[in-house]
Design an enzyme around this catalytic site. Structure first.
Site, PDB file in Angstrom:
ATOM      1  N   GLY A  45       0.881  -1.201  -0.074  1.00 51.98           N
ATOM      2  CA  GLY A  45       0.073   0.144   0.085  1.00 51.98           C
ATOM      3  C   GLY A  45       1.071   1.254   0.101  1.00 51.98           C
ATOM      4  O   GLY A  45       1.911   1.308   0.380  1.00 51.98           O
ATOM      5  N   GLN A  50       3.092   9.830   1.436  1.00 48.70           N
ATOM      6  CA  GLN A  50       4.215   9.293   1.655  1.00 48.70           C
ATOM      7  C   GLN A  50       5.221   9.423   0.132  1.00 48.70           C
ATOM      8  O   GLN A  50       6.241   9.156  -0.007  1.00 48.70           O
ATOM      9  CB  GLN A  50       4.270   7.726   1.455  1.00 48.70           C
ATOM     10  N   CYS A  98       6.263   0.093   7.512  1.00 46.86           N
ATOM     11  CA  CYS A  98       5.840   1.341   6.547  1.00 46.86           C
ATOM     12  C   CYS A  98       6.900   1.842   5.824  1.00 46.86           C
ATOM     13  O   CYS A  98       7.931   1.901   6.288  1.00 46.86           O
ATOM     14  CB  CYS A  98       5.104   2.311   7.368  1.00 46.86           C
ATOM     15  N   LEU A  99       6.919   2.042   4.567  1.00 43.55           N
ATOM     16  CA  LEU A  99       7.989   2.542   3.773  1.00 43.55           C
ATOM     17  C   LEU A  99       8.556   3.799   4.387  1.00 43.55           C
ATOM     18  O   LEU A  99       9.691   4.039   4.210  1.00 43.55           O
ATOM     19  CB  LEU A  99       7.490   2.795   2.283  1.00 43.55           C
ATOM     20  N   HIS A 140      -4.258   1.115   7.923  1.00 42.56           N
ATOM     21  CA  HIS A 140      -3.107   1.747   7.720  1.00 42.56           C
ATOM     22  C   HIS A 140      -2.824   2.884   6.677  1.00 42.56           C
ATOM     23  O   HIS A 140      -2.392   3.809   7.188  1.00 42.56           O
ATOM     24  CB  HIS A 140      -1.984   0.500   7.400  1.00 42.56           C
ATOM     25  N   GLU A 141      -3.319   2.725   5.345  1.00 42.28           N
ATOM     26  CA  GLU A 141      -3.154   3.601   4.705  1.00 42.28           C
ATOM     27  C   GLU A 141      -3.920   5.101   4.676  1.00 42.28           C
ATOM     28  O   GLU A 141      -3.716   6.089   4.581  1.00 42.28           O
ATOM     29  CB  GLU A 141      -3.503   3.248   3.117  1.00 42.28           C
TER      30      GLU A 141
HETATM   31 CO    CO Z   1       2.555   3.455   5.926  1.00 42.69          CO
END
Ligand code: CO
Length: 185
Positions: A45, A50, A98-99, A140-141
């Site tokens: 995701g 981000q 998470c990225l 989360h997103e």
């Molecule tokens: Co994230």
């Protein structure tokens, strides 16, 4: 085009994202770039904040996880102007990453079920229920659109334990296979 990923410590990650106007010309290109960026960095995701864009957009493709959960087969979606309507059901833990927070993974408790309204890439409006891993990834997103991160859901003790790692990410002292955009104060 592959975007760099916005690192933890960037104020934009803490902002509530803006609604997207249906006539936003660049939107289809942004969506395509976000998928490309997500695949390149092995995410399931990715939310617009981000990639440095404070707009209510996130993309998901969890079809790679279908060996863990066969419901995820073909689970690829675009969420525009999403609004969480309800969250309910048992709180269950799942190890999240998470990225924007490389090298950090923590168990996060979330409700099992959600109801969400959103527009897809063709501006068709949907109100849908999701549960299990699907709900988890969406929650989360969605948090990113509200300026929240998964570490906001962990205990103060656990947060203290990862303080060093968080400081390192803020300073860009972390190794990633993808390009990370560190905030310069
Ligand atoms: Co994230």
């Amino acid at each position: 085009m592959i975007y760099p990923i916005t690192a933890y410590g960037t104020p934009l990650l803490r902002k509530v994202s803006d609604e997207i106007a249906p006539d936003m010309q660049e939107l289809p290109q942004i969506i395509e770039n976000m998928f490309e960026t997500m695949y390149k960095s092995d995410g399931v995701g990715l939310a617009a904040p981000q990639v440095g864009k404070s707009i209510r957009l996130f993309v998901i493709d969890a079809s790679e996880m279908s060996d863990e959960d066969e419901n995820l087969k073909g689970f690829k979606k675009v969420f525009i102007n999403a609004q969480m309507e309800e969250q309910w059901g048992e709180l269950w833990s799942f190890n999240e990453g998470c990225l924007s927070l490389p090298d950090i993974r923590e168990d996060v408790k979330r409700n099992s079920d959600i109801k969400i309204t959103y527009f897809d890439e063709n501006w068709v409006k949907h109100t849908e229920n999701f549960n299990g891993i699907k709900a988890r990834i969406i929650q989360h997103e969605y948090d990113h659109l509200e300026g929240k991160l998964f570490i906001d859901h962990i205990s103060a003790l656990k947060k203290r334990l990862i303080k060093g790692k968080l400081n390192a990410i803020e300073k860009g002292k972390v190794h990633t296979s993808y390009r990370l955009n560190v905030y310069k104060k």
